[in-house]
Enzyme design. Structure first.
Site, PDB file in Angstrom:
ATOM      1  N   HIS A   1      -9.047   3.504  -1.701  1.00 43.86           N
ATOM      2  CA  HIS A   1      -7.595   3.314  -1.549  1.00 43.86           C
ATOM      3  C   HIS A   1      -7.065   2.556  -2.765  1.00 43.86           C
ATOM      4  O   HIS A   1      -7.024   1.325  -2.776  1.00 43.86           O
ATOM      5  CB  HIS A   1      -7.352   2.541  -0.258  1.00 43.86           C
ATOM      6  CG  HIS A   1      -5.944   2.117  -0.015  1.00 43.86           C
ATOM      7  ND1 HIS A   1      -4.832   2.770  -0.529  1.00 43.86           N
ATOM      8  CD2 HIS A   1      -5.442   1.081   0.730  1.00 43.86           C
ATOM      9  CE1 HIS A   1      -3.734   2.167  -0.123  1.00 43.86           C
ATOM     10  NE2 HIS A   1      -4.078   1.131   0.634  1.00 43.86           N
TER      11      HIS A   1
ATOM     12  N   CYS B   1       0.123   2.334   6.503  1.00 45.44           N
ATOM     13  CA  CYS B   1       0.499   0.964   6.815  1.00 45.44           C
ATOM     14  C   CYS B   1       0.619   0.199   5.503  1.00 45.44           C
ATOM     15  O   CYS B   1       0.029   0.583   4.492  1.00 45.44           O
ATOM     16  CB  CYS B   1      -0.536   0.302   7.721  1.00 45.44           C
ATOM     17  SG  CYS B   1      -2.197   0.185   7.005  1.00 45.44           S
TER      18      CYS B   1
ATOM     19  N   CYS C   1       0.816  -1.223   0.000  1.00 46.24           N
ATOM     20  CA  CYS C   1       0.000   0.000   0.000  1.00 46.24           C
ATOM     21  C   CYS C   1       0.846   1.267   0.000  1.00 46.24           C
ATOM     22  O   CYS C   1       0.361   2.330  -0.400  1.00 46.24           O
ATOM     23  CB  CYS C   1      -0.925   0.018   1.212  1.00 46.24           C
ATOM     24  SG  CYS C   1      -2.118  -1.340   1.238  1.00 46.24           S
TER      25      CYS C   1
END
Length: 409
Positions: A365, A395, A91
């Site tokens: 996201h 994270c 991510c």
């Protein structure tokens, strides 16, 4: 002393990450290509002088594979002499791309670099079975019984004592803040429209937010990961909850509180930021918006997986000679509601300075694209408020965190 200046950045709208989403018909190379060209047109730099295009991406296979950074710039019609590369830090990939672009400039090795990211989640290959992050290595699984991220998020909530009401309240606030930001046009300065190859409009606004969301409506949603976590899945000899308890016996019964409404949305999108050395910027008439003050990454336990934003932020602050009190605005990626809630608690942050325009729960996201998007979001908001310093942290899979401090010029 060299600096890495952020000249400007743009992003696509976030499209729903489904086959019915507005960006789904476009190959991810094409989405990133349009963002790169929009950035070029806005800033006016010569792509031939770009010394690298560093692209973050979380998939790295199929349509996202074969070095999407290089292929996207070719699809954009940039000169063949312009190089491109791709990286994967899950991510945090796009944020890492911007960090490496800044490092190239700070080291004196480069003067003009684009850090970018892309993810068309609607075009990810269909997974067969349960997706974990051990890449099928049975030995690694015995060392670190890595579980799906949603289960890790529920483990965090259990250990931290975050209730279903806590995470739903945070999610509803994200939607409320996002709705206000959209109504006031706070994202308009960074968003560029994406078009189909025939020139017709594909999407010119974020299509994922659900402004009517309330705590009451979220309370009706079933927990997303309970059945996955409590039943033994094919290819495994124990449940994911059992695997969590092996490492965290104090957790007891895992409370499964996360669901689609308090977790990050699955979306498509791309983003890009161009950075330059001060000498190059001055010589070519480029006006900077900010400097990259410091970047950092940190690791944490890969089973609980999502707890490293705090350590990454503290490392970044320490290396910059700063403290939490020096940060005007924070962007903590809302992968799952428990992640920013824990980071806020660990760093004793003022919630009113965190994700003030909502976050990934409301907006979505797009994995590799999220980092540059968050940097643009915090920079736009710093300018709107006439504030100075922002910190972006995320994270990532495998138990890592990324952090970037940007300071307006």
């Amino acid at each position: 002393m060299r600096e890495a200046w952020i000249i400007d950045g743009v992003r696509s709208p976030r499209g729903r990450g489904k086959v019915t989403g507005s960006l789904h018909p476009l190959h991810p190379q094409e989405v990133l290509a349009q963002v790169l060209n929009a950035l070029r047109d806005r800033v006016g730099f010569d792509p031939l002088e770009v010394e690298d295009v560093v692209a973050g991406n979380g998939m790295q296979t199929g349509e996202h594979g074969a070095d999407i950074g290089r292929l996207a710039l070719l699809a954009a019609g940039w000169p063949v002499e312009t190089p491109g590369s791709s990286l994967n830090r899950y991510c945090g990939s796009g944020q890492q791309a911007v960090s490496w672009a800044a490092m190239g400039i700070l080291s004196g090795h480069q003067d003009l670099v684009v850090g970018c990211g892309v993810e068309s989640m609607s075009r990810w290959p269909v997974a067969e079975g349960v997706v974990t992050l051990d890449a099928g290595n049975a030995h690694l699984r015995e060392l670190y019984p890595m579980v799906p991220q949603g289960v890790s998020a529920d483990l965090i909530a259990t250990l931290e004592g975050f209730t279903r009401e806590d995470v739903d309240t945070f999610a509803a606030q994200s939607q409320e803040r996002c709705a206000k930001a959209v109504a006031e046009g706070r994202f308009d300065g960074s968003v560029v429209p994406i078009r189909h190859l025939d020139g017709t409009l594909a999407l010119d606004h974020d299509e994922f937010p659900r402004p009517s969301t309330t705590v009451a409506t979220l309370a009706k949603l079933p927990a997303s990961f309970e059945q996955l976590a409590t039943q033994v899945q094919p290819g495994f000899d124990r449940s994911f909850d059992d695997m969590c308890r092996e490492v965290y016996p104090q957790a007891g019964e895992i409370q499964h509180v996360h669901h689609a409404g308090n977790s990050s949305g699955v979306v498509d999108g791309a983003s890009a930021i161009v950075l330059a050395s001060p000498d190059y910027a001055r010589a070519h008439g480029l006006t900077p918006r900010a400097r990259v003050r410091m970047t950092a990454v940190a690791g944490a336990d890969p089973v609980i997986m999502l707890t490293a934003p705090g350590p990454a932020s503290l490392r970044c602050l320490a290396k910059a000679g700063m403290t939490v009190a020096d940060i005007d605005l924070w962007e903590i990626n809302e992968a799952f509601a428990a992640v920013p809630l824990k980071t806020i608690r660990d760093l004793d942050l003022d919630p009113d300075r965190v994700n003030v325009n909502g976050g990934a729960i409301a907006l979505g996201h797009p994995i590799g694209a999220s980092g540059p998007m968050l940097i643009q979001t915090v920079l736009d908001e710093l300018e709107r408020r006439d504030s100075t310093v922002g910190l972006v942290t995320m994270c990532t899979g495998g138990g890592m965190g990324t952090a970037t401090i940007v300071e307006r010029i």
